[in-house]
Write a protein that holds these residues in place. Sequence first.
Motif, PDB file in Angstrom:
ATOM      1  N   SER A  49       1.045 -10.577   7.199  1.00  0.00           N
ATOM      2  CA  SER A  49       0.442 -10.115   5.957  1.00  0.00           C
ATOM      3  C   SER A  49       1.370 -10.412   4.801  1.00  0.00           C
ATOM      4  CB  SER A  49       0.172  -8.603   6.034  1.00  0.00           C
ATOM      5  OG  SER A  49      -0.460  -8.140   4.854  1.00  0.00           O
ATOM      6  N   CYS A  50       0.782 -10.489   3.609  1.00  0.00           N
ATOM      7  CA  CYS A  50       1.579 -10.733   2.407  1.00  0.00           C
ATOM      8  C   CYS A  50       0.950  -9.991   1.235  1.00  0.00           C
ATOM      9  CB  CYS A  50       1.650 -12.221   2.111  1.00  0.00           C
ATOM     10  SG  CYS A  50       2.793 -12.664   0.774  1.00  0.00           S
ATOM     11  N   ILE A  51       1.786  -9.522   0.331  1.00  0.00           N
ATOM     12  CA  ILE A  51       1.310  -8.856  -0.876  1.00  0.00           C
ATOM     13  C   ILE A  51       1.976  -9.509  -2.077  1.00  0.00           C
ATOM     14  CG2 ILE A  51       3.089  -7.040  -0.743  1.00  0.00           C
ATOM     15  CD1 ILE A  51       0.885  -5.082  -1.798  1.00  0.00           C
ATOM     16  N   SER A  52       1.177  -9.756  -3.109  1.00  0.00           N
ATOM     17  CA  SER A  52       1.704 -10.414  -4.298  1.00  0.00           C
ATOM     18  C   SER A  52       2.637  -9.470  -5.067  1.00  0.00           C
ATOM     19  CB  SER A  52       0.550 -10.849  -5.194  1.00  0.00           C
ATOM     20  OG  SER A  52      -0.175  -9.717  -5.656  1.00  0.00           O
ATOM     21  N   SER A  53       3.318 -10.014  -6.054  1.00  0.00           N
ATOM     22  CA  SER A  53       4.331  -9.243  -6.787  1.00  0.00           C
ATOM     23  C   SER A  53       3.753  -8.004  -7.457  1.00  0.00           C
ATOM     24  CB  SER A  53       5.013 -10.126  -7.828  1.00  0.00           C
ATOM     25  OG  SER A  53       4.050 -10.635  -8.744  1.00  0.00           O
ATOM     26  N   THR A  54       2.520  -8.108  -7.934  1.00  0.00           N
ATOM     27  CA  THR A  54       1.891  -6.968  -8.607  1.00  0.00           C
ATOM     28  C   THR A  54       1.132  -6.063  -7.637  1.00  0.00           C
ATOM     29  OG1 THR A  54      -0.145  -8.175  -9.010  1.00  0.00           O
ATOM     30  CG2 THR A  54       1.577  -8.339 -10.694  1.00  0.00           C
ATOM     31  N   GLY A  55       0.942  -6.551  -6.433  1.00  0.00           N
ATOM     32  CA  GLY A  55       0.126  -5.813  -5.469  1.00  0.00           C
ATOM     33  C   GLY A  55      -1.347  -6.091  -5.605  1.00  0.00           C
ATOM     34  N   GLY A  56      -1.698  -6.958  -6.534  1.00  0.00           N
ATOM     35  CA  GLY A  56      -3.104  -7.214  -6.783  1.00  0.00           C
ATOM     36  C   GLY A  56      -3.782  -8.109  -5.765  1.00  0.00           C
ATOM     37  N   SER A  57      -2.973  -8.849  -5.018  1.00  0.00           N
ATOM     38  CA  SER A  57      -3.524  -9.733  -3.987  1.00  0.00           C
ATOM     39  C   SER A  57      -2.835  -9.473  -2.658  1.00  0.00           C
ATOM     40  CB  SER A  57      -3.328 -11.199  -4.375  1.00  0.00           C
ATOM     41  OG  SER A  57      -4.029 -11.520  -5.551  1.00  0.00           O
ATOM     42  N   THR A  58      -3.638  -9.472  -1.608  1.00  0.00           N
ATOM     43  CA  THR A  58      -3.093  -9.306  -0.262  1.00  0.00           C
ATOM     44  C   THR A  58      -3.745 -10.312   0.676  1.00  0.00           C
ATOM     45  OG1 THR A  58      -4.731  -7.602   0.287  1.00  0.00           O
ATOM     46  CG2 THR A  58      -2.600  -6.845  -0.531  1.00  0.00           C
ATOM     47  N   ASN A  59      -3.046 -10.621   1.735  1.00  0.00           N
ATOM     48  CA  ASN A  59      -3.558 -11.552   2.740  1.00  0.00           C
ATOM     49  C   ASN A  59      -3.194 -11.026   4.114  1.00  0.00           C
ATOM     50  OD1 ASN A  59      -2.841 -14.092   4.598  1.00  0.00           O
ATOM     51  ND2 ASN A  59      -4.505 -14.643   3.205  1.00  0.00           N
ATOM     52  N   ASP A  62      -5.976 -13.029  10.774  1.00  0.00           N
ATOM     53  CA  ASP A  62      -7.241 -12.601  11.368  1.00  0.00           C
ATOM     54  C   ASP A  62      -7.014 -11.556  12.463  1.00  0.00           C
ATOM     55  OD1 ASP A  62      -8.861 -15.881  11.223  1.00  0.00           O
ATOM     56  OD2 ASP A  62      -8.593 -14.318   9.709  1.00  0.00           O
ATOM     57  N   SER A  63      -5.919 -11.688  13.173  1.00  0.00           N
ATOM     58  CA  SER A  63      -5.653 -10.814  14.315  1.00  0.00           C
ATOM     59  C   SER A  63      -5.356  -9.369  13.912  1.00  0.00           C
ATOM     60  CB  SER A  63      -4.490 -11.367  15.142  1.00  0.00           C
ATOM     61  OG  SER A  63      -3.328 -11.482  14.334  1.00  0.00           O
ATOM     62  N   VAL A  64      -5.022  -9.132  12.641  1.00  0.00           N
ATOM     63  CA  VAL A  64      -4.677  -7.780  12.210  1.00  0.00           C
ATOM     64  C   VAL A  64      -5.617  -7.259  11.118  1.00  0.00           C
ATOM     65  CG1 VAL A  64      -2.264  -8.237  12.762  1.00  0.00           C
ATOM     66  CG2 VAL A  64      -3.033  -8.418  10.381  1.00  0.00           C
ATOM     67  N   GLU A  65      -6.506  -8.113  10.637  1.00  0.00           N
ATOM     68  CA  GLU A  65      -7.435  -7.716   9.571  1.00  0.00           C
ATOM     69  C   GLU A  65      -8.216  -6.471   9.997  1.00  0.00           C
ATOM     70  OE1 GLU A  65      -8.309  -9.960   6.580  1.00  0.00           O
ATOM     71  OE2 GLU A  65      -8.917  -7.946   5.971  1.00  0.00           O
ATOM     72  N   GLY A  66      -8.243  -5.483   9.107  1.00  0.00           N
ATOM     73  CA  GLY A  66      -8.969  -4.253   9.403  1.00  0.00           C
ATOM     74  C   GLY A  66      -8.152  -3.207  10.139  1.00  0.00           C
ATOM     75  N   ARG A  67      -6.991  -3.597  10.655  1.00  0.00           N
ATOM     76  CA  ARG A  67      -6.129  -2.643  11.372  1.00  0.00           C
ATOM     77  C   ARG A  67      -4.821  -2.375  10.627  1.00  0.00           C
ATOM     78  NH1 ARG A  67      -3.993  -3.997  16.122  1.00  0.00           N
ATOM     79  NH2 ARG A  67      -4.015  -6.248  15.727  1.00  0.00           N
ATOM     80  N   PHE A  68      -4.316  -3.391   9.943  1.00  0.00           N
ATOM     81  CA  PHE A  68      -3.045  -3.276   9.221  1.00  0.00           C
ATOM     82  C   PHE A  68      -3.324  -3.231   7.721  1.00  0.00           C
ATOM     83  CE2 PHE A  68      -0.052  -5.548  12.466  1.00  0.00           C
ATOM     84  CZ  PHE A  68      -0.533  -4.716  13.469  1.00  0.00           C
ATOM     85  N   THR A  69      -2.467  -2.494   7.008  1.00  0.00           N
ATOM     86  CA  THR A  69      -2.558  -2.430   5.555  1.00  0.00           C
ATOM     87  C   THR A  69      -1.169  -2.589   4.956  1.00  0.00           C
ATOM     88  OG1 THR A  69      -4.445  -0.911   5.680  1.00  0.00           O
ATOM     89  CG2 THR A  69      -3.296  -1.071   3.570  1.00  0.00           C
TER      90      THR A  69
END
Length: 123
Positions: A49-59, A62-69
């Motif tokens: 997973s990755c989060i942009s500098s502002t937190g406005g974008s995350t990625n 597929d294996s963790v989508e919906g389970r990890f934040t």
Amino acid sequence: QLQLVESGGGLVQPGGSLRLSCAASGFTVDYLAIAWFRQAPGKEREGVSCISSTGGSTNYADSVEGRFTISRDNTKNTVYLQMNSLKPEDTGVYYCAAGSYADYLGGDGMTYWGKGTLVIVSS
């Protein structure tokens, strides 16, 4: 020199939860994307997973989508990875890294790396 220190790993049963933290020191990470990677035994390191500098974008992979934040608190210079519904295949060493969001999406390397924290999902 930016230093990243991961914490929060451990042993958890399948279906359980853990929250990983990545604390930065040395200078602010306000202008850097922060990513989590993991490496399972005998496998290559993969982006989680990755989060942009502002937190406005995350990625998310597929294996963790919906389970990890992923989230960040720039006032504390810290990024978190909340992991729910953990599976045995989530086992591995989890690393946080800082760099460019575009570089993460493009599969290029991040600039700064922590030393990792071990997560074991097992009954």
